[in-house]
Design an enzyme around this catalytic site. Sequence first.
Site, PDB file in Angstrom:
ATOM      1  N   LYS A 140      27.454  46.683  -9.102  1.00  0.00           N
ATOM      2  CA  LYS A 140      26.674  45.444  -9.206  1.00  0.00           C
ATOM      3  C   LYS A 140      26.410  45.038 -10.646  1.00  0.00           C
ATOM      4  O   LYS A 140      26.243  43.861 -10.945  1.00  0.00           O
ATOM      5  CB  LYS A 140      25.332  45.599  -8.472  1.00  0.00           C
ATOM      6  CG  LYS A 140      25.472  45.457  -6.969  1.00  0.00           C
ATOM      7  CD  LYS A 140      24.131  45.543  -6.274  1.00  0.00           C
ATOM      8  CE  LYS A 140      24.302  45.442  -4.760  1.00  0.00           C
ATOM      9  NZ  LYS A 140      23.145  45.920  -4.025  1.00  0.00           N
ATOM     10  N   LYS A 224      35.727  44.762  -0.284  1.00  0.00           N
ATOM     11  CA  LYS A 224      34.974  44.575   0.960  1.00  0.00           C
ATOM     12  C   LYS A 224      34.460  43.137   1.074  1.00  0.00           C
ATOM     13  O   LYS A 224      34.217  42.477   0.056  1.00  0.00           O
ATOM     14  CB  LYS A 224      33.835  45.596   1.069  1.00  0.00           C
ATOM     15  CG  LYS A 224      32.631  45.290   0.261  1.00  0.00           C
ATOM     16  CD  LYS A 224      31.438  46.174   0.627  1.00  0.00           C
ATOM     17  CE  LYS A 224      30.276  45.658  -0.199  1.00  0.00           C
ATOM     18  NZ  LYS A 224      29.047  46.330  -0.106  1.00  0.00           N
ATOM     19  N   LYS A 227      28.484  39.318   0.574  1.00  0.00           N
ATOM     20  CA  LYS A 227      27.673  38.102   0.373  1.00  0.00           C
ATOM     21  C   LYS A 227      27.818  37.588  -1.043  1.00  0.00           C
ATOM     22  O   LYS A 227      27.650  36.406  -1.309  1.00  0.00           O
ATOM     23  CB  LYS A 227      26.184  38.432   0.552  1.00  0.00           C
ATOM     24  CG  LYS A 227      25.743  38.767   1.939  1.00  0.00           C
ATOM     25  CD  LYS A 227      24.250  39.147   1.895  1.00  0.00           C
ATOM     26  CE  LYS A 227      23.878  40.033   3.066  1.00  0.00           C
ATOM     27  NZ  LYS A 227      22.736  40.890   2.852  1.00  0.00           N
TER      28      LYS A 227
END
Length: 360
Positions: A140, A224, A227
Amino acid sequence: MVRLTPTPQVPLLPPHQRPLDMTDLPIAHVPRVFSGVQPSGALHLGNYLGALVKFVDLQHRMECLYCVVDLHAITQPQDPRLLAAQTREIAAAYFAAGVDPERAIVFAQSAVPEHVELAWIFNCVARLGWLDRMTQFKEKTGKNKERASVGLYTYPVLQAADILLYRATHVPVGEDQKQHLELTRDIAAKFNHDFGADGFFPLPEALIEGPGARVMSLRDGRAKMSKSDPSDQSRINLLDDADTIAQKVRRARTDPAPLPEAPEGLAERPEAENLIGLYSALSGESVAQVLKRFAGQGFGVFKPALADLMVEKLAPITKRMRDLMSDPAEIDCILAKGAERARELAAPILAETKARVGFL
Ligand code: TYM
């Protein structure tokens, strides 16, 4: 007012794909399920297959708590004007998928302050080295670690508190949460050891298996579905309409080869494997059965069949989500009742934890 009755249209996993073997339950702890979803963006097919389908199935077999984890969402910037609406949207998705608030306890994390209190105690149990190894934090933040919030760093500790606050024994999640669940077990074991509380916290099991445990991006079969992917074409959102779904499937990346006869033929074909996996997860058929039907066909035949199946399964859920979201007061009322029930379960466990730590 929108009447809240559970929808029966959710595809139940066939028995051989069920995530939980009931003979496997730990003896010492009451079996209890906890899981959560962040209100940090549009819910997608990966969330649905990796988490929500399992939530619905498990509520018939165990005591379940399903949380909308808004405290986790704010570890990254959120627009305060949108956060409450997104929290309701996740709750609406739970109910639309078939979670029954009479069976399962559904609530917003921030309405149960005990989560934060236990997280602080666990911050003092978890080791820096453990958190340094968390791959999601690295993914992230990339090279921008210095600019990340401290909350994002300790995110998995709050997740451990979510689960252990209820002494949950089973946690249905997608594959991406495996490492966080291992950390939860490490924290539970260290607390039990450090405070002479053998067996006080269970070592919860991640329920990951199932056909939708790892749904990949429609644009890249090695990434993957997420969102936070900047391309909306990479995912099917639960609120997408039929035309959008059909268009996204049509444009999904594939290879030129025809579909193979057996699952081994999908090796090194990540996009094909993902699309076949999606068909299998949504239809309840095994990958081998799906391939038997489409063997030798190109994606020109397979993609429209997949799009039709997605629309058939998702359209009723989308409609129900929209209906529920038109009555936010009703959702707030259900979440408030859920929070009350959750606090009743959490209070004695937190009180005993604090006593063991030595608080007056
Ligand atoms: P979140 O909101 O990112 O994801 C919610 C659930 O969806 C699963 N998931 C997927 N499954 C299959 N394929 C995908 N592409 C995919 N993307 C997401 C996730 O594994 C998850 O089950 N950390 C959690 C939230 C959380 C939590 C908890 C979960 C906070 N506290 C306690 C369980 C127990 C998360 O990131 O959710």
